[in-house]
Design a protein around this motif. Structure first.
Motif, PDB file in Angstrom:
ATOM      1  N   LYS A 251     -16.993 143.953  57.934  1.00  0.00           N
ATOM      2  CA  LYS A 251     -16.938 145.126  57.116  1.00  0.00           C
ATOM      3  C   LYS A 251     -18.804 145.594  56.626  1.00  0.00           C
ATOM      4  O   LYS A 251     -20.059 146.303  56.840  1.00  0.00           O
ATOM      5  CB  LYS A 251     -16.598 145.503  55.493  1.00  0.00           C
ATOM      6  CG  LYS A 251     -15.216 145.981  55.864  1.00  0.00           C
ATOM      7  CD  LYS A 251     -14.931 147.270  57.259  1.00  0.00           C
ATOM      8  CE  LYS A 251     -13.561 147.621  56.937  1.00  0.00           C
ATOM      9  NZ  LYS A 251     -13.052 149.127  58.206  1.00  0.00           N
ATOM     10  N   VAL A 252     -19.227 144.153  56.789  1.00  0.00           N
ATOM     11  CA  VAL A 252     -21.065 143.756  56.313  1.00  0.00           C
ATOM     12  C   VAL A 252     -21.410 142.606  58.053  1.00  0.00           C
ATOM     13  O   VAL A 252     -20.322 141.768  57.925  1.00  0.00           O
ATOM     14  CB  VAL A 252     -20.916 142.806  54.952  1.00  0.00           C
ATOM     15  CG1 VAL A 252     -22.429 142.882  55.064  1.00  0.00           C
ATOM     16  CG2 VAL A 252     -20.603 143.893  54.095  1.00  0.00           C
ATOM     17  N   THR A 253     -22.873 143.806  58.333  1.00  0.00           N
ATOM     18  CA  THR A 253     -23.152 142.313  59.380  1.00  0.00           C
ATOM     19  C   THR A 253     -24.823 142.765  59.109  1.00  0.00           C
ATOM     20  O   THR A 253     -25.596 143.174  58.717  1.00  0.00           O
ATOM     21  CB  THR A 253     -23.255 143.597  60.359  1.00  0.00           C
ATOM     22  OG1 THR A 253     -21.710 143.408  60.842  1.00  0.00           O
ATOM     23  CG2 THR A 253     -23.414 142.529  61.623  1.00  0.00           C
ATOM     24  N   ALA A 254     -24.989 141.623  58.981  1.00  0.00           N
ATOM     25  CA  ALA A 254     -26.191 141.340  58.619  1.00  0.00           C
ATOM     26  C   ALA A 254     -27.364 140.568  60.497  1.00  0.00           C
ATOM     27  O   ALA A 254     -26.583 139.870  60.845  1.00  0.00           O
ATOM     28  CB  ALA A 254     -26.714 139.976  58.094  1.00  0.00           C
ATOM     29  N   TYR A 255     -28.518 141.600  59.647  1.00  0.00           N
ATOM     30  CA  TYR A 255     -29.215 140.748  61.857  1.00  0.00           C
ATOM     31  C   TYR A 255     -29.548 139.675  61.865  1.00  0.00           C
ATOM     32  O   TYR A 255     -29.344 138.960  62.852  1.00  0.00           O
ATOM     33  CB  TYR A 255     -31.188 142.003  61.506  1.00  0.00           C
ATOM     34  CG  TYR A 255     -31.472 141.768  62.250  1.00  0.00           C
ATOM     35  CD1 TYR A 255     -31.369 142.324  63.988  1.00  0.00           C
ATOM     36  CD2 TYR A 255     -33.123 140.574  62.339  1.00  0.00           C
ATOM     37  CE1 TYR A 255     -32.437 141.662  64.604  1.00  0.00           C
ATOM     38  CE2 TYR A 255     -33.151 140.339  63.220  1.00  0.00           C
ATOM     39  CZ  TYR A 255     -33.543 141.553  64.573  1.00  0.00           C
ATOM     40  OH  TYR A 255     -33.874 141.048  65.539  1.00  0.00           O
ATOM     41  N   ASN A 256     -29.887 139.101  60.464  1.00  0.00           N
ATOM     42  CA  ASN A 256     -30.419 137.373  60.148  1.00  0.00           C
ATOM     43  C   ASN A 256     -28.840 136.337  60.957  1.00  0.00           C
ATOM     44  O   ASN A 256     -29.259 135.257  61.196  1.00  0.00           O
ATOM     45  CB  ASN A 256     -30.441 136.760  59.381  1.00  0.00           C
ATOM     46  CG  ASN A 256     -30.398 136.964  58.170  1.00  0.00           C
ATOM     47  OD1 ASN A 256     -29.221 137.281  57.833  1.00  0.00           O
ATOM     48  ND2 ASN A 256     -30.759 136.132  57.569  1.00  0.00           N
ATOM     49  N   THR A 257     -27.466 137.228  60.969  1.00  0.00           N
ATOM     50  CA  THR A 257     -26.872 136.142  61.235  1.00  0.00           C
ATOM     51  C   THR A 257     -26.022 136.864  63.063  1.00  0.00           C
ATOM     52  O   THR A 257     -24.857 136.919  62.397  1.00  0.00           O
ATOM     53  CB  THR A 257     -26.032 135.773  60.675  1.00  0.00           C
ATOM     54  OG1 THR A 257     -25.370 137.007  60.091  1.00  0.00           O
ATOM     55  CG2 THR A 257     -26.166 135.434  59.113  1.00  0.00           C
ATOM     56  N   LEU A 258     -26.694 137.937  63.075  1.00  0.00           N
ATOM     57  CA  LEU A 258     -26.083 138.478  64.474  1.00  0.00           C
ATOM     58  C   LEU A 258     -25.288 136.752  65.490  1.00  0.00           C
ATOM     59  O   LEU A 258     -24.393 137.733  66.469  1.00  0.00           O
ATOM     60  CB  LEU A 258     -26.503 139.382  65.366  1.00  0.00           C
ATOM     61  CG  LEU A 258     -27.080 140.363  64.210  1.00  0.00           C
ATOM     62  CD1 LEU A 258     -27.724 141.517  65.838  1.00  0.00           C
ATOM     63  CD2 LEU A 258     -25.834 140.784  63.754  1.00  0.00           C
ATOM     64  N   GLY A 259     -26.486 136.002  66.072  1.00  0.00           N
ATOM     65  CA  GLY A 259     -26.042 135.516  66.897  1.00  0.00           C
ATOM     66  C   GLY A 259     -25.995 135.318  68.637  1.00  0.00           C
ATOM     67  O   GLY A 259     -27.086 135.729  68.817  1.00  0.00           O
ATOM     68  N   ILE A 260     -24.738 135.374  69.053  1.00  0.00           N
ATOM     69  CA  ILE A 260     -24.798 135.166  70.462  1.00  0.00           C
ATOM     70  C   ILE A 260     -24.940 137.064  70.664  1.00  0.00           C
ATOM     71  O   ILE A 260     -25.177 137.417  71.868  1.00  0.00           O
ATOM     72  CB  ILE A 260     -23.930 134.499  71.232  1.00  0.00           C
ATOM     73  CG1 ILE A 260     -23.852 135.121  72.958  1.00  0.00           C
ATOM     74  CG2 ILE A 260     -22.352 135.024  71.198  1.00  0.00           C
ATOM     75  CD1 ILE A 260     -22.929 133.320  74.025  1.00  0.00           C
ATOM     76  N   GLY A 261     -23.769 137.586  69.806  1.00  0.00           N
ATOM     77  CA  GLY A 261     -23.652 138.761  70.135  1.00  0.00           C
ATOM     78  C   GLY A 261     -25.820 139.652  70.243  1.00  0.00           C
ATOM     79  O   GLY A 261     -25.515 140.365  70.892  1.00  0.00           O
ATOM     80  N   ARG A 262     -26.689 139.105  69.671  1.00  0.00           N
ATOM     81  CA  ARG A 262     -27.493 139.781  69.388  1.00  0.00           C
ATOM     82  C   ARG A 262     -28.531 139.558  70.843  1.00  0.00           C
ATOM     83  O   ARG A 262     -28.749 140.437  71.612  1.00  0.00           O
ATOM     84  CB  ARG A 262     -28.679 139.133  68.391  1.00  0.00           C
ATOM     85  CG  ARG A 262     -30.595 139.616  68.639  1.00  0.00           C
ATOM     86  CD  ARG A 262     -31.605 138.416  68.211  1.00  0.00           C
ATOM     87  NE  ARG A 262     -30.641 137.757  67.057  1.00  0.00           N
ATOM     88  CZ  ARG A 262     -30.767 138.177  65.933  1.00  0.00           C
ATOM     89  NH1 ARG A 262     -30.983 138.831  65.510  1.00  0.00           N
ATOM     90  NH2 ARG A 262     -30.291 136.833  64.955  1.00  0.00           N
ATOM     91  N   LEU A 263     -28.274 138.926  71.772  1.00  0.00           N
ATOM     92  CA  LEU A 263     -28.139 138.069  72.907  1.00  0.00           C
ATOM     93  C   LEU A 263     -27.589 139.121  73.863  1.00  0.00           C
ATOM     94  O   LEU A 263     -28.510 139.563  74.930  1.00  0.00           O
ATOM     95  CB  LEU A 263     -28.179 136.605  73.215  1.00  0.00           C
ATOM     96  CG  LEU A 263     -28.922 135.615  72.417  1.00  0.00           C
ATOM     97  CD1 LEU A 263     -29.028 134.522  72.913  1.00  0.00           C
ATOM     98  CD2 LEU A 263     -30.665 135.467  72.412  1.00  0.00           C
ATOM     99  N   ILE A 264     -26.759 139.234  73.656  1.00  0.00           N
ATOM    100  CA  ILE A 264     -25.755 140.308  74.905  1.00  0.00           C
ATOM    101  C   ILE A 264     -26.223 142.017  74.328  1.00  0.00           C
ATOM    102  O   ILE A 264     -26.153 141.675  75.609  1.00  0.00           O
ATOM    103  CB  ILE A 264     -24.070 139.835  74.249  1.00  0.00           C
ATOM    104  CG1 ILE A 264     -24.156 138.682  74.994  1.00  0.00           C
ATOM    105  CG2 ILE A 264     -23.106 140.935  75.829  1.00  0.00           C
ATOM    106  CD1 ILE A 264     -22.134 137.861  74.451  1.00  0.00           C
ATOM    107  N   TYR A 265     -26.568 142.029  73.448  1.00  0.00           N
ATOM    108  CA  TYR A 265     -26.599 143.345  73.137  1.00  0.00           C
ATOM    109  C   TYR A 265     -27.849 143.429  73.626  1.00  0.00           C
ATOM    110  O   TYR A 265     -27.904 145.333  74.207  1.00  0.00           O
ATOM    111  CB  TYR A 265     -27.150 143.317  71.853  1.00  0.00           C
ATOM    112  CG  TYR A 265     -26.742 145.205  71.385  1.00  0.00           C
ATOM    113  CD1 TYR A 265     -26.075 145.746  70.636  1.00  0.00           C
ATOM    114  CD2 TYR A 265     -28.291 145.314  71.344  1.00  0.00           C
ATOM    115  CE1 TYR A 265     -26.744 147.354  71.059  1.00  0.00           C
ATOM    116  CE2 TYR A 265     -29.147 146.467  70.245  1.00  0.00           C
ATOM    117  CZ  TYR A 265     -27.486 147.805  70.230  1.00  0.00           C
ATOM    118  OH  TYR A 265     -28.224 148.414  70.189  1.00  0.00           O
TER     119      TYR A 265
END
Length: 362
Positions: A251-265
């Motif tokens: 329910k909570v997502t932080a930009y600084n903890t997106l991990g590999i999801g940030r790269l794929i996005y």
């Protein structure tokens, strides 16, 4: 512009304290709010006084006074009573209404300011000039929270957030679309990302308990200047999208903890298709049954531990091994090995991302 309800509440409080009746008229000669009924003052008298250069006028037991916003005439106030008391109360009422007008106008202007700031619709010099006029601190630590709401309960969410966070301590609630409410939170020097996570989870819990609605909250990084608030907002937007695609259970997502999801996005869709075709061919993971996908996800959660996974799934170890070997036969990947498990995990995330992009086309 302040509402008639606010004006009515203000003059009724003054009437309760002073026992002197008050009424407020607009420039068209209509009563906005009043504590008494009287036929002595007519729209014609109000119109005549509005056109005169005088700031006040006495007509019988009525003290008429002008309520201004800077140099612009907005209302006519009527204080009914004889003597100095009615006149003084009228002056107090005018002062109070003018301060309310300034406060409400400033609130509207601040909302407009932050909307333009978030959307990068302002020049750098305008940001600091307008911030100074609106009494907004330029050099304080802030972070932007994005609260995705049920559209039907959006007003309830905004109302609850306004109760939780106050502009008096530098927090601002606004919106730039119909589906999300934005919190611009001012932070203390000692506040870190642990504090941001606590704030986000508090919002989720309060919305669930008080507004009876489920929300998803995302937040950007901490910024130190007003001009960087839009950066934190963009990060929160990305975090919200990435969270929905790859971490739907959170329910909570932080930009600084997106991990590999940030790269794929941020991968082009063509590269995603090439990668999936290279790994799976036509048998992409979205075609796997729910039982297999549950098994795979639980296996990854338990760090490729067969015994612990079979225990949590309440299946025999050999049954789990059979499912894994069946998956290997169809995909060519043995997820019991680190390299194949990593490949398969990334592939699942890429597939989810592709499905998300497809949904945007409709």
């Amino acid at each position: 512009m302040i509402s008639s309800q606010v004006i009515r509440s203000s003059i009724e409080e003054l009437k309760t304290i002073s026992k002197i009746d008050l009424s407020v008229w607009d420039l068209e000669g209509k009563v906005v709010a009043s504590t008494f009924e009287s036929d002595e003052i007519t729209p014609a008298l109000i119109s005549g006084f509005a056109d005169s250069p005088a700031d006040s006028q006495v007509i019988g037991a009525h003290h008429l006074m002008k309520v201004l916003d800077e140099e612009e005439l907005l209302y006519i106030l009527d204080a009914r009573g004889s003597g100095e008391d009615a006149y003084m109360l009228g002056k107090i009422a005018v002062s109070q209404l003018q301060h309310l007008i300034i406060a409400y106008k400033e609130r509207y202007d601040r909302n407009n300011f932050f909307q333009n700031l978030l959307l990068d619709n302002m020049l750098l010099v305008d940001i600091y000039n307008r911030a100074k006029k609106l009494h907004i601190e330029a050099f304080v630590r802030r972070a932007v929270f994005l609260i995705e709401t049920d559209k039907e309960k959006d007003s309830a969410t905004t109302e609850l957030l306004n109760g939780m966070f106050s502009a008096q301590v530098g927090d601002y609630i606004t919106a730039v679309d119909e589906s999300n409410v934005i919190l611009i939170k001012e932070l203390e020097q000692e506040d870190d990302y642990t504090k941001l996570d606590q704030i986000a989870n508090t919002i989720v819990d309060m919305m669930n308990m008080e507004a009876m609605t489920n929300v998803r909250v995302a937040y950007g990084t901490i910024v130190n200047e007003l001009k960087e608030v839009s950066k934190s907002y963009k990060e929160a937007k990305m975090a919200l999208d990435v969270g929905k695609i790859f971490y739907a259970e959170k329910k909570v997502t932080a930009y600084n903890t997106l991990g590999i999801g940030r790269l794929i996005y941020q991968l082009p869709i063509n590269l995603c298709r090439i990668f999936i075709d290279e790994i799976f061919g036509s048998n992409i993971p979205s075609e796997l049954d729910d039982e297999t996908l549950t098994t795979i996800n639980k296996f990854f959660e338990n760090n490729l531990n067969v015994s612990e996974t079979s225990r949590q799934l309440f299946v025999h170890r050999n049954t789990l091994v059979y499912r894994i070997e069946k998956l290997e036969a169809s995909t060519g990947l043995d997820i019991r090995t680190f390299e194949d498990a990593l490949t398969f995990k990334i592939a699942l995330m890429v597939v989810n991302y592709m499905k998300y992009l497809d949904s945007l086309d409709y």
